[in-house]
Design an enzyme around this catalytic site. Structure first.
Site, PDB file in Angstrom:
ATOM      1  N   ARG A 261      42.827  40.786  52.054  1.00  0.00           N
ATOM      2  CA  ARG A 261      42.565  42.059  52.713  1.00  0.00           C
ATOM      3  C   ARG A 261      41.418  41.908  53.707  1.00  0.00           C
ATOM      4  O   ARG A 261      40.362  41.376  53.369  1.00  0.00           O
ATOM      5  CB  ARG A 261      42.227  43.124  51.658  1.00  0.00           C
ATOM      6  CG  ARG A 261      43.368  43.280  50.673  1.00  0.00           C
ATOM      7  CD  ARG A 261      43.110  44.307  49.605  1.00  0.00           C
ATOM      8  NE  ARG A 261      44.279  44.359  48.718  1.00  0.00           N
ATOM      9  CZ  ARG A 261      44.447  45.239  47.729  1.00  0.00           C
ATOM     10  NH1 ARG A 261      43.506  46.148  47.491  1.00  0.00           N
ATOM     11  NH2 ARG A 261      45.526  45.215  46.995  1.00  0.00           N
ATOM     12  N   ARG A 276      34.288  43.772  46.420  1.00  0.00           N
ATOM     13  CA  ARG A 276      35.176  43.943  47.575  1.00  0.00           C
ATOM     14  C   ARG A 276      35.192  42.622  48.339  1.00  0.00           C
ATOM     15  O   ARG A 276      34.216  42.260  48.991  1.00  0.00           O
ATOM     16  CB  ARG A 276      34.647  45.083  48.461  1.00  0.00           C
ATOM     17  CG  ARG A 276      35.588  45.507  49.575  1.00  0.00           C
ATOM     18  CD  ARG A 276      34.991  46.644  50.385  1.00  0.00           C
ATOM     19  NE  ARG A 276      34.779  47.852  49.609  1.00  0.00           N
ATOM     20  CZ  ARG A 276      35.721  48.763  49.358  1.00  0.00           C
ATOM     21  NH1 ARG A 276      36.921  48.622  49.866  1.00  0.00           N
ATOM     22  NH2 ARG A 276      35.458  49.820  48.623  1.00  0.00           N
ATOM     23  N   GLU A 348      37.368  51.573  40.799  1.00  0.00           N
ATOM     24  CA  GLU A 348      38.797  51.297  40.625  1.00  0.00           C
ATOM     25  C   GLU A 348      39.043  49.851  40.181  1.00  0.00           C
ATOM     26  O   GLU A 348      38.614  48.904  40.829  1.00  0.00           O
ATOM     27  CB  GLU A 348      39.526  51.560  41.952  1.00  0.00           C
ATOM     28  CG  GLU A 348      40.999  51.206  41.883  1.00  0.00           C
ATOM     29  CD  GLU A 348      41.708  51.352  43.232  1.00  0.00           C
ATOM     30  OE1 GLU A 348      41.196  52.094  44.101  1.00  0.00           O
ATOM     31  OE2 GLU A 348      42.756  50.711  43.409  1.00  0.00           O
ATOM     32  N   SER A 351      45.568  50.427  39.664  1.00  0.00           N
ATOM     33  CA  SER A 351      46.160  51.543  40.383  1.00  0.00           C
ATOM     34  C   SER A 351      47.667  51.467  40.223  1.00  0.00           C
ATOM     35  O   SER A 351      48.250  50.390  40.342  1.00  0.00           O
ATOM     36  CB  SER A 351      45.792  51.419  41.862  1.00  0.00           C
ATOM     37  OG  SER A 351      46.401  52.437  42.614  1.00  0.00           O
ATOM     38  N   ARG A 388      37.445  42.194  40.187  1.00  0.00           N
ATOM     39  CA  ARG A 388      36.819  43.418  39.669  1.00  0.00           C
ATOM     40  C   ARG A 388      36.821  43.450  38.146  1.00  0.00           C
ATOM     41  O   ARG A 388      35.898  43.981  37.525  1.00  0.00           O
ATOM     42  CB  ARG A 388      37.529  44.654  40.228  1.00  0.00           C
ATOM     43  CG  ARG A 388      37.182  44.872  41.684  1.00  0.00           C
ATOM     44  CD  ARG A 388      37.567  46.241  42.172  1.00  0.00           C
ATOM     45  NE  ARG A 388      37.227  46.375  43.588  1.00  0.00           N
ATOM     46  CZ  ARG A 388      37.429  47.466  44.317  1.00  0.00           C
ATOM     47  NH1 ARG A 388      37.992  48.532  43.760  1.00  0.00           N
ATOM     48  NH2 ARG A 388      37.088  47.495  45.582  1.00  0.00           N
TER      49      ARG A 388
END
Length: 428
Positions: A261, A276, A348, A351, A388
RNA sequence: GGAGGCGUCGCCUAGUCCGGUCUAUGGCGCCCGCCUGCUAAGCGGGUUUGGGGCUACAACCCCAUCGAGGGUUCAAAUCCCUCCGCCUCCGCCA
């Protein structure tokens, strides 16, 4: 792509859906106009084409002057057919473009509004009270360094910001998480998959990632390939152009892949550590099922995500994401957010989205139900995003001396290791 | 990376050189019916997908679909170009 029939027969429903996401409904009228024009053009083209075919059949038998006359006639007709076909193609493209620009219709249960308008559905576990325990928790960066698990400096040196090396127990932890996740998935009947992380434009576009999220996607220079941000992309395209056996549904896949990403537009956010990053590995659940069953399946995916977080002994909450924050494909999305002690916030970790028929219509995946061909729904859900999850484990289960307790479920996958202990020296 | 071959309606397959009677052949599988104590065999029929018209989202009619997209032509499974995929050999590599 939404069901075109809904747009034609109940455009107000689409207008309302656009409003719920905070988007303009201008495109609805554009689409309807394009559809009317498209039908007119089809009628025109098909009529002329049928005439051309009829005349064409007479030519081989005709002789002399009669034949010459027919040839002249069909020649002009051929030009008309060509023009009519071009008009039809143009109208069809306009209709398609309008249809493709519409995001999926958010569920009635989905909260209205944007990023901050989520609804908390449930809170599980209690965040640790480090003050009561009498010590200041270290963040995952410091713990990663102490344990020789995360090497951020060298990640930056070799690949730049938002990159890392997992080393020693850090690497072991990832393998253990992959194995635990895959074990749970296998026990739940999922087919395990290792998916390609490079895909062609069709797959990327079909899953809706070349729309509003295009800025976040890496494109390979010189080749017509993209790096996926999730294995949802290859798995959604896995059955493209196929008609599945309806009786075989649901098809459940647990897919491992790296995820890439660009994180464009998140400058300044989470700049430190591995919360991130531009690349991480992930085990993703991906399901093909019927539209009717998709709502129940969505709950099942959520339950499997919770089961996994429970097995890691993490404190988390479940939120119902608001319409404006859904992404193109989803009608409803649940995020599981784990408590990150040094941030004092829920972040988060997983998801899960119900994309109903949005992706399968774009990627041309259908199923045969009792002889009838019909639509298929897709759903996706994170089982374990490595980085994460590692952050949450290290910070949640740390002890005063900088060691980290290994959750019971993970121990068999770490050779029985019960505690990760600080290492001397080498870490740098 | 180099050379060659191939891609037909679930599977296999005819057709492609020499464009039009291909509304794409035949077999297998599958579905319906007939026949037969049951089953099998046999016989008859059906069996791609998408779109449009008309409508009850039926029947029916039409258009497209021979890997995809362009081109030539009155006419393309068939001729030409580009792309994609698969196979074989060589080179390279894990």
């Amino acid at each position: 792509m939404i069901d075109p029939r809904i747009l034609r027969e109940d455009p107000d429903r689409v207008r309302a859906a656009q409003a719920k996401r905070g988007l303009s409904d201008e495109v609805v009228d554009q689409a309807l106009a394009a559809d009317a024009e498209r039908r007119r053009a089809i009628l025109d083209f098909e009529g002329k084409r049928a005439e051309q075919k009829q005349l064409g059949k007479l030519i081989p038998q005709a002789q002399g002057d009669e034949k010459q006359a027919l040839l002249a006639q069909t020649k002009t007709l051929a030009a008309e057919v060509k023009a009519a076909e071009a008009a039809q193609t143009a109208a069809d493209e306009a209709w398609n473009a309008a249809l493709l620009s519409l995001p999926n219709l958010a569920s009635e249960e989905t909260p209205e509004g944007g990023e901050d308008d989520f609804v908390v559905l449930e809170t599980v576990g209690t965040p640790r009270d480090f003050a009561a325990e009498g010590f200041e928790p270290r963040d995952h960066i410091e713990l990663g360094k102490l344990l020789g698990a995360i090497d951020l400096d060298r990640g930056a040196k070799v690949s730049g910001s938002r990159f890392y090396f997992l080393t020693g127990v850090g690497a072991q932890l990832e393998f253990a998480l992959i194995n635990l996740a895959m074990e749970q998935a296998r026990n739940a009947g999922f087919t395990q998959v290792i998916a390609p992380a490079l895909v062609r434009p069709r797959a990327m576009d079909g899953t809706g990632f070349l729309g509003q999220a295009a800025d976040d996607v890496y494109k390979i220079e010189g080749d017509d390939l993209y790096l996926v941000g999730t294995s949802e992309v290859p798995m959604a395209a896995y059955h493209s152009d196929e008609i599945l056996d309806g009786a075989a549904l649901p098809l459940r896949y647990a897919s491992f892949s790296p995820c890439f990403r660009k994180e464009a537009g998140s400058h300044g956010k989470d700049t430190k550590g591995i919360i991130r990053v531009h690349w991480f590995d992930k085990v993703e659940m991906f399901v093909y099922t019927t539209t009717e069953d998709s709502y129940a399946e969505h709950q099942r995916l959520l339950a499997w995500e919770k089961e996994f977080l429970d097995s890691l002994e993490l404190a988390y909450r479940v939120i119902d994401v608001a319409a404006g924050d859904l992404g193109l494909s989803a009608i409803r999305k649940f995020d599981c957010e784990a408590w990150i002690p040094t941030q004092g916030k829920y972040r988060e970790l997983t998801s899960t989205s119900n994309c109903t028929e949005f992706q399968t219509r774009r990627l041309d995946t259908r199923a045969r139900y009792d002889g009838q061909v019909g639509p298929v729904a897709t759903l996706n859900g994170t089982l374990c995003a490595m980085t994460r999850t590692i952050v949450a484990i290290l910070e949640t289960h740390q002890q005063a001396d900088g060691s980290v307790r290994v959750p019971k479920a993970l121990q068999p996958h770490l050779g029985g290791l019960e505690v990760l202990k600080p290492v001397g020296g080498l870490g740098g």
